[in-house]
Write a protein that holds these residues in place. Structure first.
Motif, PDB file in Angstrom:
ATOM      1  N   UNK A   7      12.675   5.744  -2.287  1.00 20.22           N
ATOM      2  CA  UNK A   7      13.399   6.926  -2.757  1.00 20.22           C
ATOM      3  C   UNK A   7      12.506   8.468  -2.732  1.00 20.22           C
ATOM      4  N   UNK A   8      11.090   8.056  -3.473  1.00 17.57           N
ATOM      5  CA  UNK A   8      10.615   9.377  -3.557  1.00 17.57           C
ATOM      6  C   UNK A   8       9.036   8.671  -3.629  1.00 17.57           C
ATOM      7  N   UNK A   9       8.030   9.616  -3.473  1.00 21.50           N
ATOM      8  CA  UNK A   9       6.723   9.275  -3.494  1.00 21.50           C
ATOM      9  C   UNK A   9       5.917  10.408  -3.847  1.00 21.50           C
ATOM     10  N   UNK A  10       4.934  10.591  -4.699  1.00 22.72           N
ATOM     11  CA  UNK A  10       4.015  11.674  -5.116  1.00 22.72           C
ATOM     12  C   UNK A  10       2.610  11.215  -4.717  1.00 22.72           C
ATOM     13  N   UNK A  11       1.924  12.230  -4.015  1.00 17.83           N
ATOM     14  CA  UNK A  11       0.379  11.630  -3.790  1.00 17.83           C
ATOM     15  C   UNK A  11      -0.320  12.223  -5.034  1.00 17.83           C
ATOM     16  N   UNK A  12      -1.576  12.034  -4.805  1.00 18.25           N
ATOM     17  CA  UNK A  12      -2.755  12.622  -6.108  1.00 18.25           C
ATOM     18  C   UNK A  12      -2.341  14.160  -6.216  1.00 18.25           C
ATOM     19  N   UNK A  13      -2.886  14.384  -7.381  1.00 21.62           N
ATOM     20  CA  UNK A  13      -2.822  16.043  -7.405  1.00 21.62           C
ATOM     21  C   UNK A  13      -3.634  16.661  -6.411  1.00 21.62           C
ATOM     22  N   UNK A  14      -4.711  16.261  -6.108  1.00 27.65           N
ATOM     23  CA  UNK A  14      -5.529  16.684  -5.198  1.00 27.65           C
ATOM     24  C   UNK A  14      -4.882  17.107  -3.884  1.00 27.65           C
ATOM     25  N   UNK A  15      -4.159  16.046  -3.313  1.00 27.76           N
ATOM     26  CA  UNK A  15      -3.313  16.157  -1.855  1.00 27.76           C
ATOM     27  C   UNK A  15      -2.188  17.125  -2.333  1.00 27.76           C
ATOM     28  N   UNK A  16      -1.372  16.559  -3.585  1.00 29.52           N
ATOM     29  CA  UNK A  16      -0.290  17.749  -3.973  1.00 29.52           C
ATOM     30  C   UNK A  16       0.802  17.560  -2.967  1.00 29.52           C
ATOM     31  N   UNK A  51      -4.538   7.407  -1.937  1.00 31.13           N
ATOM     32  CA  UNK A  51      -4.018   8.661  -2.349  1.00 31.13           C
ATOM     33  C   UNK A  51      -3.070   9.226  -1.751  1.00 31.13           C
ATOM     34  N   UNK A  52      -2.585   8.933  -0.603  1.00 29.94           N
ATOM     35  CA  UNK A  52      -1.442   9.478   0.166  1.00 29.94           C
ATOM     36  C   UNK A  52      -0.309   8.825  -0.044  1.00 29.94           C
ATOM     37  N   UNK A  53       0.765   9.240   0.334  1.00 28.57           N
ATOM     38  CA  UNK A  53       2.135   8.268   0.221  1.00 28.57           C
ATOM     39  C   UNK A  53       2.048   7.252   1.563  1.00 28.57           C
ATOM     40  N   UNK A  54       1.842   6.053   1.389  1.00 28.53           N
ATOM     41  CA  UNK A  54       2.145   5.155   2.491  1.00 28.53           C
ATOM     42  C   UNK A  54       3.334   4.953   3.234  1.00 28.53           C
ATOM     43  N   UNK A  55       3.166   4.886   4.613  1.00 26.99           N
ATOM     44  CA  UNK A  55       4.491   4.543   5.246  1.00 26.99           C
ATOM     45  C   UNK A  55       5.046   3.219   5.295  1.00 26.99           C
ATOM     46  N   UNK A  56       4.406   2.388   4.681  1.00 27.96           N
ATOM     47  CA  UNK A  56       5.084   0.999   4.390  1.00 27.96           C
ATOM     48  C   UNK A  56       4.932   0.641   3.093  1.00 27.96           C
ATOM     49  N   UNK A  57       6.100  -0.169   2.577  1.00 24.81           N
ATOM     50  CA  UNK A  57       5.954  -0.912   1.257  1.00 24.81           C
ATOM     51  C   UNK A  57       4.784  -1.787   0.853  1.00 24.81           C
ATOM     52  N   UNK A  58       4.194  -2.089   2.025  1.00 24.01           N
ATOM     53  CA  UNK A  58       3.249  -3.196   1.981  1.00 24.01           C
ATOM     54  C   UNK A  58       2.100  -2.599   1.125  1.00 24.01           C
ATOM     55  N   UNK A  59       1.845  -1.164   1.060  1.00 20.93           N
ATOM     56  CA  UNK A  59       0.699  -0.502   0.495  1.00 20.93           C
ATOM     57  C   UNK A  59       0.849  -0.168  -0.776  1.00 20.93           C
ATOM     58  N   UNK A  60       1.940  -0.669  -1.262  1.00 20.55           N
ATOM     59  CA  UNK A  60       1.964  -0.545  -2.809  1.00 20.55           C
ATOM     60  C   UNK A  60       1.594  -1.918  -3.679  1.00 20.55           C
ATOM     61  N   UNK A  61       0.919  -1.755  -4.503  1.00 23.79           N
ATOM     62  CA  UNK A  61       0.201  -2.920  -5.131  1.00 23.79           C
ATOM     63  C   UNK A  61       0.708  -3.330  -6.473  1.00 23.79           C
ATOM     64  N   UNK A  62       1.107  -2.511  -7.256  1.00 20.14           N
ATOM     65  CA  UNK A  62       1.751  -2.896  -8.607  1.00 20.14           C
ATOM     66  C   UNK A  62       2.842  -2.176  -8.630  1.00 20.14           C
ATOM     67  N   UNK A  63       3.869  -3.018  -9.636  1.00 19.09           N
ATOM     68  CA  UNK A  63       5.175  -2.596  -9.663  1.00 19.09           C
ATOM     69  C   UNK A  63       5.606  -2.803 -11.110  1.00 19.09           C
ATOM     70  N   UNK A  64       6.605  -1.927 -11.374  1.00 18.40           N
ATOM     71  CA  UNK A  64       7.175  -2.056 -12.755  1.00 18.40           C
ATOM     72  C   UNK A  64       8.276  -3.236 -12.617  1.00 18.40           C
ATOM     73  N   UNK A  65       8.841  -3.378 -13.887  1.00 17.36           N
ATOM     74  CA  UNK A  65       9.906  -4.217 -13.762  1.00 17.36           C
ATOM     75  C   UNK A  65      11.241  -3.668 -13.775  1.00 17.36           C
ATOM     76  N   UNK A  66      11.461  -2.444 -13.486  1.00 15.33           N
ATOM     77  CA  UNK A  66      12.811  -1.898 -13.016  1.00 15.33           C
ATOM     78  C   UNK A  66      13.449  -1.104 -14.246  1.00 15.33           C
ATOM     79  N   UNK A  67      14.417  -0.284 -14.018  1.00 20.13           N
ATOM     80  CA  UNK A  67      15.402   0.094 -14.953  1.00 20.13           C
ATOM     81  C   UNK A  67      16.566   0.520 -14.340  1.00 20.13           C
TER      82      UNK A  67
END
Length: 125
Positions: free
Chosen positions: A48-57, A103-119
């Protein structure tokens, strides 16, 4: 150990708004990009969306939510927000946040390591 918790979901009428929060513990969140995803039964989890680190902004949005959703971060609280306006029935889904391995938004979901339980977000009249 890292721990992510999403909150803020609920039932809202079409055209309404919700703000989702993603809170963390065990990590300094501003070292990493954080993404929001959603999933409906029988379908793949979509970005849906992604936010980088503040440094990249930088922020990124799926075409389906562009102009309606806004992602932001509060580093002092280690919290990521997803402000959702003008909600539509097709936005109904379980929403997840996830921490990227970079720090940058990955192009693939494979580069996300930790997930919440969802809402759960339900948009219905």
């Amino acid at each position: 150990q890292e721990h992510f918790v999403e909150s803020g979901g609920g039932l809202v009428q079409p055209g309404g708004s919700l703000r989702l929060s993603c809170t963390t513990s065990g990590v300094l969140l501003d070292y990493y990009a954080v993404g929001w995803f959603r999933q409906t039964p029988g379908n793949k989890r979509e970005g849906v969306s992604c936010i980088t680190t503040s440094t990249i902004g930088r922020t990124h949005y799926a075409d389906s939510v562009m102009g309606r959703f806004t992602v932001s971060r509060d580093n002092a609280k280690d919290t990521i927000y997803l402000q959702m306006n003008d909600l539509k029935p097709e936005d109904t889904a379980v929403y997840y946040c996830a921490r990227a391995v970079q720090a940058s938004c990955p192009s693939s979901r494979d580069f996300y390591a930790y997930w919440g339980q969802g809402t759960q977000v339900t948009v219905s009249a």
